[in-house]
Design a protein around this motif. Structure first.
Motif, PDB file in Angstrom:
ATOM      1  N   SER A 125      38.909 109.926 -25.103  1.00 59.46           N
ATOM      2  CA  SER A 125      40.234 109.353 -24.840  1.00 59.46           C
ATOM      3  C   SER A 125      41.302 110.029 -25.687  1.00 59.46           C
ATOM      4  O   SER A 125      42.409 110.308 -25.210  1.00 59.46           O
ATOM      5  N   VAL A 126      40.973 110.305 -26.954  1.00 60.77           N
ATOM      6  CA  VAL A 126      41.922 110.990 -27.839  1.00 60.77           C
ATOM      7  C   VAL A 126      42.192 112.404 -27.337  1.00 60.77           C
ATOM      8  O   VAL A 126      43.346 112.853 -27.280  1.00 60.77           O
ATOM      9  N   GLY A 138      47.864 106.073 -20.879  1.00 59.30           N
ATOM     10  CA  GLY A 138      47.160 105.173 -19.975  1.00 59.30           C
ATOM     11  C   GLY A 138      46.372 105.933 -18.927  1.00 59.30           C
ATOM     12  O   GLY A 138      45.226 105.577 -18.610  1.00 59.30           O
ATOM     13  N   LYS A 139      46.965 106.982 -18.384  1.00 53.84           N
ATOM     14  CA  LYS A 139      46.263 107.812 -17.401  1.00 53.84           C
ATOM     15  C   LYS A 139      45.085 108.528 -18.046  1.00 53.84           C
ATOM     16  O   LYS A 139      44.038 108.721 -17.418  1.00 53.84           O
ATOM     17  N   ALA A 140      45.255 108.942 -19.313  1.00 53.89           N
ATOM     18  CA  ALA A 140      44.168 109.625 -20.009  1.00 53.89           C
ATOM     19  C   ALA A 140      42.977 108.695 -20.197  1.00 53.89           C
ATOM     20  O   ALA A 140      41.824 109.072 -19.949  1.00 53.89           O
ATOM     21  N   VAL A 141      43.253 107.462 -20.640  1.00 48.25           N
ATOM     22  CA  VAL A 141      42.181 106.488 -20.818  1.00 48.25           C
ATOM     23  C   VAL A 141      41.522 106.179 -19.474  1.00 48.25           C
ATOM     24  O   VAL A 141      40.291 106.094 -19.364  1.00 48.25           O
ATOM     25  N   ALA A 332      43.924 105.800 -36.216  1.00 48.26           N
ATOM     26  CA  ALA A 332      42.472 105.744 -35.956  1.00 48.26           C
ATOM     27  C   ALA A 332      42.198 105.577 -34.460  1.00 48.26           C
ATOM     28  O   ALA A 332      41.483 104.662 -34.054  1.00 48.26           O
ATOM     29  N   PRO A 333      42.752 106.457 -33.604  1.00 45.94           N
ATOM     30  CA  PRO A 333      42.582 106.274 -32.151  1.00 45.94           C
ATOM     31  C   PRO A 333      41.134 106.416 -31.693  1.00 45.94           C
ATOM     32  O   PRO A 333      40.717 105.739 -30.760  1.00 45.94           O
ATOM     33  N   THR A 334      40.377 107.293 -32.330  1.00 42.66           N
ATOM     34  CA  THR A 334      38.984 107.485 -31.925  1.00 42.66           C
ATOM     35  C   THR A 334      38.166 106.225 -32.163  1.00 42.66           C
ATOM     36  O   THR A 334      37.385 105.795 -31.306  1.00 42.66           O
ATOM     37  N   LEU A 335      38.347 105.614 -33.313  1.00 35.36           N
ATOM     38  CA  LEU A 335      37.625 104.385 -33.624  1.00 35.36           C
ATOM     39  C   LEU A 335      38.044 103.266 -32.683  1.00 35.36           C
ATOM     40  O   LEU A 335      37.209 102.463 -32.260  1.00 35.36           O
TER      41      LEU A 335
END
Length: 405
Positions: A125-126, A138-141, A332-335
């Motif tokens: 996602s990151v 949002g589109k990426a997720v 901490a977007p990955t977490l």
């Protein structure tokens, strides 16, 4: 085109995004196909269905353990390298599953198979957000989650069919082969970029000090549970409640997945445009779909209509959750992405347990739908209480949250 990159050509961008979604598909197929393969490996290893179900539980435990532990341990690792390492782990775990000669090794192999899922979703996602731009988060997720929804449409039924044709060991060996292809796609198509670099462990851990993050995890674990309450009992709902032939069960599962896939696309767009509107609309509509489904489950046509409708409305809401968690804890977007996937697996356990409780109490298979509705309603009620704190955190930042507490 919905996705563009300022640093790559359109074709390079699309290939990179495809590699991320394909990896998500491969890892998720190993989870969903296992539900259809359970009778096969139970029979092959001389286990009862109850004993064999420990392998499914082990996978979920692997996700819940791997999401925070791997993400934190690999915090400093470049995200591209991390994704490749997680796919290599998926290869090894599926191969180990294919050669398991007893319940002990099978449980270990499925636990290892679950370890990469949450961490992969968070890192992917990151990376996807970096490729398409933060304004299209949002589109990426939704893109990464798209691999999961396609796994429910294609991966689960095809994996089950392969198991029935070539044996369950052959099915897991083929999953390992798909993971090899996903690894190769990541190596060749995901670019080397400076914004894929890792961060400090303390930076990732600092996000866990925020009450709103824990609130979102509790919310997700409850509100999404309705999907799994229904998904767990799709077979008997189709055959015993609606009176349809057994061959309609995989079709019903594919219908749920199709609704989820379309809802995921819509939800990704809503997540980029609005802060929480897509979430509230989606889950409120899910309550309506569940109520209609429970009341009309004995009518075959209505059941087959309401299953994808439920999948659609629920997934309209879902992309907003990890996106807002990443905004609450931008360091901490990955977490955040990994913990979101862990919460989904907790929701899986809660939904299946709630549905099982009502069914085993003698209320019939439609009671699993009502149990799911109750969980989503409870989740929405919790969200109403949590919403002011979420908005305050997003408006004023981390310091304001603690200053007002």
């Amino acid at each position: 085109m919905p996705f563009r990159s300022t640093s790559s050509t359109d074709s390079q961008t699309l290939l990179a995004l495809f590699a991320l979604a394909f990896g998500s598909f491969v890892i998720s197929t190993s989870e969903f196909a296992s539900m259809g393969l359970l009778p096969l490996f139970a029979d092959g290893l001389g286990l009862s269905p109850a004993e064999a179900s420990n392998a499914i539980t082990a996978y979920a435990l692997g996700v819940m353990a791997g999401a925070p532990v791997i993400t934190i341990a690999a915090a400093r690792m470049n995200k591209r390298t991390m994704l490749i390492a997680l796919l290599v782990l998926a290869i090894a775990a599926n191969l180990l599953t294919s050669v398991a000669n007893g319940l002990g090794l099978l449980v270990i192999a499925r636990f290892l198979s679950g370890l990469p899922q949450g961490a992969y979703f968070g890192a992917a996602s990151v990376v996807a957000t970096a490729i398409v731009g933060a304004d299209r988060g949002g589109k990426a997720v939704a893109l990464v989650m798209g691999g999961i929804t396609v796994a429910t449409i294609v991966g689960a039924p095809v994996g089950t069919f392969i198991g029935q044709t070539l044996g369950w060991r052959g099915a897991y060996a083929i999953m390992a082969g798909l993971a090899v292809l996903a690894t190769a796609a990541t190596v060749f198509w995901l670019p080397h970029r400076s914004d894929f670099k890792g961060g400090s462990v303390s930076q990732e851990l600092s996000a866990l000090r925020r009450g709103t993050i824990w609130g979102m995890l509790v919310f997700t674990s409850i509100v999404v549970a309705s999907l799994f309450a229904v998904y767990t009992f799709v077979g008997p709902l189709v055959t015993e409640t609606a009176g349809l032939p057994a061959f309609m069960t995989p079709i019903a599962l594919a219908l749920i997945g199709t609704g989820m896939a379309v809802g995921n696309i819509v939800g990704g767009n809503l997540a980029d445009r609005y802060r929480f509107r897509g979430l509230f609309i989606g889950f409120t509509a899910t309550l309506a779909m569940l109520a209609i489904m429970a009341l009309t489950a004995t009518v075959p046509t209505m059941l087959l209509i309401m299953l994808p409708a439920m999948g659609f409305t629920l997934m309209v809401a879902v992309p907003t959750i990890p996106l807002q968690m990443m905004k609450i804890a931008p360091e901490a977007p990955t977490l955040m992405g990994a913990l979101n996937m862990a919460a989904f697996n907790i929701a899986n356990a809660i939904g299946a347990a709630a549905g099982g409780l009502t069914v085993h109490a003698g209320f019939g298979f439609p009671s699993a739908i009502w149990a799911g509705l109750a969980l989503t309603a409870a989740g929405l009620a919790f969200y109403v209480l949590l919403r002011p704190y979420l908005s305050r955190t997003l408006d004023q930042g981390y310091d304001a949250e603690f200053a007002s507490s």
